[in-house]
Design a protein around this motif. Structure first.
Motif, PDB file in Angstrom:
ATOM      1  N   PHE A 242       0.832  -1.194   0.000  1.00  0.00           N
ATOM      2  CA  PHE A 242       0.000   0.000   0.000  1.00  0.00           C
ATOM      3  C   PHE A 242       0.869   1.246   0.000  1.00  0.00           C
ATOM      4  O   PHE A 242       2.037   1.222   0.398  1.00  0.00           O
ATOM      5  N   ARG A 243       0.290   2.334  -0.461  1.00  0.00           N
ATOM      6  CA  ARG A 243       0.936   3.650  -0.382  1.00  0.00           C
ATOM      7  C   ARG A 243       0.057   4.529   0.496  1.00  0.00           C
ATOM      8  O   ARG A 243      -1.164   4.365   0.534  1.00  0.00           O
ATOM      9  N   TYR A 244       0.688   5.454   1.196  1.00  0.00           N
ATOM     10  CA  TYR A 244      -0.070   6.291   2.128  1.00  0.00           C
ATOM     11  C   TYR A 244       0.503   7.703   2.111  1.00  0.00           C
ATOM     12  O   TYR A 244       1.644   7.940   1.719  1.00  0.00           O
ATOM     13  N   THR A 245      -0.337   8.637   2.546  1.00  0.00           N
ATOM     14  CA  THR A 245       0.072  10.030   2.693  1.00  0.00           C
ATOM     15  C   THR A 245      -0.257  10.496   4.102  1.00  0.00           C
ATOM     16  O   THR A 245      -1.419  10.411   4.528  1.00  0.00           O
ATOM     17  N   ASP A 246       0.751  10.928   4.822  1.00  0.00           N
ATOM     18  CA  ASP A 246       0.557  11.548   6.131  1.00  0.00           C
ATOM     19  C   ASP A 246       0.531  13.052   5.894  1.00  0.00           C
ATOM     20  O   ASP A 246       1.568  13.692   5.760  1.00  0.00           O
TER      21      ASP A 246
ATOM     22  N   LYS B  95       2.274  -2.861   8.170  1.00  0.00           N
ATOM     23  CA  LYS B  95       3.670  -2.577   8.482  1.00  0.00           C
ATOM     24  C   LYS B  95       4.177  -1.508   7.516  1.00  0.00           C
ATOM     25  O   LYS B  95       4.118  -1.684   6.301  1.00  0.00           O
ATOM     26  N   ILE B  96       4.640  -0.393   8.060  1.00  0.00           N
ATOM     27  CA  ILE B  96       5.232   0.656   7.233  1.00  0.00           C
ATOM     28  C   ILE B  96       6.652   0.264   6.867  1.00  0.00           C
ATOM     29  O   ILE B  96       7.436  -0.173   7.719  1.00  0.00           O
ATOM     30  N   LEU B  97       6.996   0.413   5.595  1.00  0.00           N
ATOM     31  CA  LEU B  97       8.330   0.087   5.124  1.00  0.00           C
ATOM     32  C   LEU B  97       9.252   1.289   5.267  1.00  0.00           C
ATOM     33  O   LEU B  97       8.799   2.442   5.180  1.00  0.00           O
ATOM     34  N   PRO B  98      10.551   1.066   5.473  1.00  0.00           N
ATOM     35  CA  PRO B  98      11.496   2.187   5.580  1.00  0.00           C
ATOM     36  C   PRO B  98      11.521   3.019   4.300  1.00  0.00           C
ATOM     37  O   PRO B  98      11.351   2.493   3.191  1.00  0.00           O
ATOM     38  N   ALA B  99      11.709   4.320   4.448  1.00  0.00           N
ATOM     39  CA  ALA B  99      11.846   5.193   3.279  1.00  0.00           C
ATOM     40  C   ALA B  99      13.045   4.751   2.456  1.00  0.00           C
ATOM     41  O   ALA B  99      14.097   4.399   3.002  1.00  0.00           O
ATOM     42  N   ARG B 100      12.890   4.758   1.119  1.00  0.00           N
ATOM     43  CA  ARG B 100      13.960   4.262   0.259  1.00  0.00           C
ATOM     44  C   ARG B 100      14.299   5.189  -0.906  1.00  0.00           C
ATOM     45  O   ARG B 100      15.013   4.793  -1.814  1.00  0.00           O
ATOM     46  N   GLY B 101      13.766   6.401  -0.898  1.00  0.00           N
ATOM     47  CA  GLY B 101      14.218   7.344  -1.909  1.00  0.00           C
ATOM     48  C   GLY B 101      13.142   7.984  -2.766  1.00  0.00           C
ATOM     49  O   GLY B 101      13.170   9.194  -2.983  1.00  0.00           O
ATOM     50  N   PRO B 102      12.136   7.230  -3.289  1.00  0.00           N
ATOM     51  CA  PRO B 102      11.127   7.873  -4.123  1.00  0.00           C
ATOM     52  C   PRO B 102      10.390   8.986  -3.392  1.00  0.00           C
ATOM     53  O   PRO B 102      10.080   8.866  -2.209  1.00  0.00           O
ATOM     54  N   GLU B 103      10.132  10.062  -4.126  1.00  0.00           N
ATOM     55  CA  GLU B 103       9.409  11.186  -3.553  1.00  0.00           C
ATOM     56  C   GLU B 103       7.894  10.985  -3.601  1.00  0.00           C
ATOM     57  O   GLU B 103       7.160  11.586  -2.831  1.00  0.00           O
ATOM     58  N   PHE B 104       7.442  10.126  -4.532  1.00  0.00           N
ATOM     59  CA  PHE B 104       6.005   9.913  -4.679  1.00  0.00           C
ATOM     60  C   PHE B 104       5.778   8.566  -5.344  1.00  0.00           C
ATOM     61  O   PHE B 104       6.526   8.158  -6.229  1.00  0.00           O
ATOM     62  N   PHE B 105       4.712   7.873  -4.905  1.00  0.00           N
ATOM     63  CA  PHE B 105       4.306   6.608  -5.503  1.00  0.00           C
ATOM     64  C   PHE B 105       2.930   6.799  -6.137  1.00  0.00           C
ATOM     65  O   PHE B 105       1.989   7.191  -5.459  1.00  0.00           O
TER      66      PHE B 105
ATOM     67  N   GLY C 241       4.598   7.531   1.738  1.00  0.00           N
ATOM     68  CA  GLY C 241       5.393   6.324   1.893  1.00  0.00           C
ATOM     69  C   GLY C 241       4.649   5.087   1.464  1.00  0.00           C
ATOM     70  O   GLY C 241       3.569   5.146   0.862  1.00  0.00           O
ATOM     71  N   GLU C 242       5.234   3.932   1.781  1.00  0.00           N
ATOM     72  CA  GLU C 242       4.659   2.655   1.383  1.00  0.00           C
ATOM     73  C   GLU C 242       4.742   1.668   2.538  1.00  0.00           C
ATOM     74  O   GLU C 242       5.497   1.859   3.507  1.00  0.00           O
ATOM     75  N   GLY C 243       3.960   0.607   2.444  1.00  0.00           N
ATOM     76  CA  GLY C 243       3.969  -0.418   3.462  1.00  0.00           C
ATOM     77  C   GLY C 243       3.426  -1.713   2.912  1.00  0.00           C
ATOM     78  O   GLY C 243       3.071  -1.815   1.731  1.00  0.00           O
ATOM     79  N   ILE C 244       3.354  -2.725   3.770  1.00  0.00           N
ATOM     80  CA  ILE C 244       2.801  -4.016   3.382  1.00  0.00           C
ATOM     81  C   ILE C 244       1.725  -4.420   4.383  1.00  0.00           C
ATOM     82  O   ILE C 244       1.714  -3.994   5.540  1.00  0.00           O
ATOM     83  N   TYR C 245       0.806  -5.256   3.900  1.00  0.00           N
ATOM     84  CA  TYR C 245      -0.253  -5.788   4.733  1.00  0.00           C
ATOM     85  C   TYR C 245      -0.408  -7.275   4.414  1.00  0.00           C
ATOM     86  O   TYR C 245      -0.581  -7.654   3.252  1.00  0.00           O
ATOM     87  N   THR C 246      -0.289  -8.101   5.432  1.00  0.00           N
ATOM     88  CA  THR C 246      -0.638  -9.512   5.305  1.00  0.00           C
ATOM     89  C   THR C 246      -1.967  -9.699   6.027  1.00  0.00           C
ATOM     90  O   THR C 246      -3.017  -9.763   5.417  1.00  0.00           O
TER      91      THR C 246
END
Length: 361
Positions: free
Chosen positions: A145-149, A165-175, A156-161
């Protein structure tokens, strides 16, 4: 006109006897099937499900809006209704389970899960409760998933099973919104240097850059990249702009080829195309003769799939696709290979538009 609309609604239950294209849903300001009057599916995504087609409606209710999600099948089923003033995202499917978010203009409120005939809600974790969670994209059994705070200004982005779980920032400015089918996931992202397309696969969840625009790579043939993709298994397709004009990118996993479409089409609209099992790309666009329609393209040949003034027979009655509001949704294939598209409908008697319909082609 009212008589015609009522007749259309009554005979929707006998569509197996109608000729193609088949009308499987109707939305108007005075009636509807399966959703009630004043519920419309325009600009919403339709999603295939093992038991049918999931359709997201936006419903008018005085000063406020709300959403309904329906599963179209032999016996249409109402999956969920949002609170007035709130909306649902499009539904997302994992196996036979259905997931969708409820949100308002400020933040995401809950994740809804329809599983084994039961609808339940799940609260977002504290770290996401001030955020807007945009959507899910399935890779294997994992949702990304992608989210906006908005308060912090973070995207940022995260995963859901079964939990977030929020994933660590890795560089992209926007998804941007991704496309996925459980086997592959394609997502356009914005880097400081330019825009790229990343690929995740069921066998490799690490994002791999497979396309770069000319800002990200001066040697790239792509002047622009779109965030709309069609997928089918490991194969995918998207439109782009090159020096020759409108072009089509076809790919399989990380390998791709480019075809010039500028001699056949003036444009392809910014809606996701659909990809058939035999490789035909179905999309909304305008050809070089200025005809706007739903088109098919394969091996250098274009095909008119659906245009305006198309007659749709329902028993002994006929309705016609609108010449003013022809298409309302992106095309989508279900798991049986049936193609669906939302269209405007008009009466052959007075040429007046009376509502929207979902066609199975």
């Amino acid at each position: 006109m009212k008589t015609l609309i009522l007749f259309v609604l009554v005979v929707l239950s006998t569509l197996s006897h109608a000729r193609d294209p088949k009308l499987v849903a109707v939305a108007t300001d005075s009636g509807g099937f399966p959703a009630k009057a004043l519920c419309f599916f325009s600009n919403n995504y339709m999603v295939p499900h093992p038991d049918g087609l999931l359709v997201q409606y936006t419903c008018l209710g005085g000063p406020d809006l709300n959403s309904e999600i329906w599963l179209l099948s032999e016996k249409p089923q109402n999956i969920g209704v949002s609170e007035m003033g709130n909306l649902f995202t499009e539904p997302f499917v994992r196996g036979k389970s259905i997931y969708f978010f409820e949100y308002n203009e400020f933040k995401t409120l809950a994740l809804w899960i329809f599983k084994e005939g039961v609808l339940s809600s799940q609260k977002l974790p504290p770290e996401l409760q001030s955020s807007h969670v945009h959507d899910f994209a399935l890779v294997g059994d994992t949702f990304y998933f992608r989210y906006t705070d908005r308060a912090a200004g973070n995207h940022g982005e995260g995963i859901y099973t079964d939990s977030f779980k929020i994933l660590p920032a890795r560089g992209p400015e926007f998804f941007w919104k991704s496309a996925s089918n459980g086997t592959i996931m394609l997502q356009k992202t914005k880097l400081a240097s330019g825009e790229v397309v990343e690929l995740r696969t069921k066998d490799n969840h690490n994002p791999v850059v497979i396309l770069r625009d000319r800002n990200a790579d001066p040697a790239s043939p792509f002047l622009t990249l779109r965030n709309q993709f069609a997928t089918h298994g490991n194969r995918w397709a998207s439109f782009t702009k090159t020096v020759s004009g409108l072009s089509l990118i076809r790919g399989e996993n990380g390998k791709y080829s480019v075809e010039d479409l500028s001699k056949l089409f003036k444009d392809a609209q910014y809606w996701p195309p659909a990809l058939s099992s035999d490789g035909e790309v179905i999309f909304r666009g305008t050809d070089i003769n200025d005809q706007f329609a739903l088109w098919g393209y394969k091996n250098g040949v274009k095909r008119l799939v659906l245009g305006s003034n198309q007659e749709i027979s329902v028993e002994s009655e006929t309705v016609i696709t609108s010449s003013r509001s022809l298409l309302y949704n992106p095309p989508v294939f279900d798991r049986e290979g049936n193609l669906y598209i939302g269209v405007g409908l008009r009466s052959p008697d007075d040429s007046a538009d009376f509502g929207q319909g979902i066609l199975s082609l």
